[in-house]
Design an enzyme around this catalytic site. Structure first.
Site, PDB file in Angstrom:
ATOM      1  CG  ASN A  87       0.273  -1.616 -16.692  1.00 32.72           C
ATOM      2  OD1 ASN A  87       0.210  -1.386 -17.805  1.00 32.72           O
ATOM      3  ND2 ASN A  87       0.622  -0.475 -15.717  1.00 32.72           N
ATOM      4  N   GLY A  93       4.380  -4.547 -17.236  1.00 28.78           N
ATOM      5  CA  GLY A  93       4.993  -3.430 -16.081  1.00 28.78           C
ATOM      6  C   GLY A  93       4.119  -3.587 -14.685  1.00 28.78           C
ATOM      7  CD  GLN A  94      -0.497  -6.793 -12.140  1.00 30.40           C
ATOM      8  OE1 GLN A  94      -0.631  -7.748 -13.176  1.00 30.40           O
ATOM      9  NE2 GLN A  94      -1.404  -6.788 -11.065  1.00 30.40           N
ATOM     10  CG  HIS A 100      -3.720  -1.178  -9.993  1.00 31.20           C
ATOM     11  ND1 HIS A 100      -3.022  -2.394  -9.893  1.00 31.20           N
ATOM     12  CD2 HIS A 100      -2.853  -0.538 -10.886  1.00 31.20           C
ATOM     13  CE1 HIS A 100      -1.794  -2.360 -10.470  1.00 31.20           C
ATOM     14  NE2 HIS A 100      -1.638  -1.454 -11.120  1.00 31.20           N
ATOM     15  CG  HIS A 102      -2.760   2.601 -14.130  1.00 33.49           C
ATOM     16  ND1 HIS A 102      -1.734   3.313 -13.307  1.00 33.49           N
ATOM     17  CD2 HIS A 102      -2.548   1.188 -14.149  1.00 33.49           C
ATOM     18  CE1 HIS A 102      -0.960   2.491 -12.897  1.00 33.49           C
ATOM     19  NE2 HIS A 102      -1.321   1.350 -13.203  1.00 33.49           N
TER      20      HIS A 102
HETATM   21  P1  5GP Z   1       1.104  -1.123 -12.151  1.00 28.75           P
HETATM   22  O1  5GP Z   1       2.676  -0.839 -12.412  1.00 28.75           O
HETATM   23  O2  5GP Z   1       1.108  -2.105 -11.110  1.00 28.75           O
HETATM   24  O3  5GP Z   1       0.217  -0.948 -12.930  1.00 28.75           O
HETATM   25  O4  5GP Z   1       0.750   0.168 -11.136  1.00 28.75           O
HETATM   26  C1  5GP Z   1       1.312   0.291  -9.684  1.00 28.75           C
HETATM   27  C2  5GP Z   1       1.070   2.072  -9.445  1.00 28.75           C
HETATM   28  O5  5GP Z   1       0.742   1.979  -8.013  1.00 28.75           O
HETATM   29  C3  5GP Z   1       2.134   2.735  -9.969  1.00 28.75           C
HETATM   30  O6  5GP Z   1       1.542   3.913 -10.754  1.00 28.75           O
HETATM   31  C4  5GP Z   1       2.489   3.356  -8.822  1.00 28.75           C
HETATM   32  O7  5GP Z   1       3.083   4.711  -8.662  1.00 28.75           O
HETATM   33  C5  5GP Z   1       1.586   3.115  -7.524  1.00 28.75           C
HETATM   34  N1  5GP Z   1       1.960   3.029  -6.291  1.00 28.75           N
HETATM   35  C6  5GP Z   1       2.981   2.241  -5.778  1.00 28.75           C
HETATM   36  N2  5GP Z   1       3.235   2.277  -4.444  1.00 28.75           N
HETATM   37  C7  5GP Z   1       2.130   3.231  -4.092  1.00 28.75           C
HETATM   38  C8  5GP Z   1       1.592   3.676  -2.768  1.00 28.75           C
HETATM   39  O8  5GP Z   1       2.273   3.112  -1.687  1.00 28.75           O
HETATM   40  N3  5GP Z   1       0.670   4.535  -2.891  1.00 28.75           N
HETATM   41  C9  5GP Z   1      -0.233   4.811  -3.957  1.00 28.75           C
HETATM   42  N4  5GP Z   1      -1.118   5.769  -3.883  1.00 28.75           N
HETATM   43  N5  5GP Z   1       0.253   4.539  -4.965  1.00 28.75           N
HETATM   44  C10 5GP Z   1       1.336   3.736  -5.461  1.00 28.75           C
END
Ligand code: 5GP
Ligand code: ZN
Length: 114
Positions: A87, A93-94, A100, A102
């Site tokens: 993302n 929705g980042q 990272h 997924h």
């Molecule tokens: P994004 O929305 O930026 O693509 O994804 C961020 C991801 O990080 C989300 O899926 C969320 O659940 C995960 N995440 C957020 N905080 C933490 C955390 O403290 N530990 C872990 N293991 N994952 C996290």
């Protein structure tokens, strides 16, 4: 980047279930899994978004993708199928600005995503 959540996970300042690591990459379980497998594959080096990648990072980007595939194979979800997503920025929705990949799998998914 002392404030970055994923840098803090990489530095073991915040707990996470780390399932793989090497000199360049760390992979850990997502805290809010969207499937039976939901792993985040991240570079150790802080890179905020895909927009900050340079040609020098091409091998690193390849390693992230190939590591996700290797973890999927190890979990036995390769043949069934899995999803890999970066993302980037607001509309996607980042929420964590340390790139990272997924890796989500172990269930049937739909397309297009929401
Ligand atoms: P994004 O929305 O930026 O693509 O994804 C961020 C991801 O990080 C989300 O899926 C969320 O659940 C995960 N995440 C957020 N905080 C933490 C955390 O403290 N530990 C872990 N293991 N994952 C996290
Ligand atoms: Zn970071």
């Amino acid at each position: 980047m002392g404030e970055c959540l994923f840098c803090r996970i990489i530095n073991r300042e915040i707990q996470a279930t780390i399932i793989y690591e090497d000199d360049r990459i760390v992979a850990f379980n997502d805290i809010n899994p969207q499937g039976p497998t939901h792993v985040l594959v991240v570079p150790r080096r802080h890179i905020a978004t895909l927009d900050e990648l340079t040609p020098d990072d091409d091998p690193l980007a390849g390693e992230l993708v190939r590591r996700a595939a290797a973890i999927a194979k190890q979990r036995g979800i390769s043949a069934g199928g899995y999803r890999t997503v970066f993302n980037t920025n607001r509309d996607a929705g980042q929420t964590v600005f340390h790139i990272h990949l997924h890796l989500i799998g172990g269930r049937t998914m739909h397309w297009p995503p929401g």
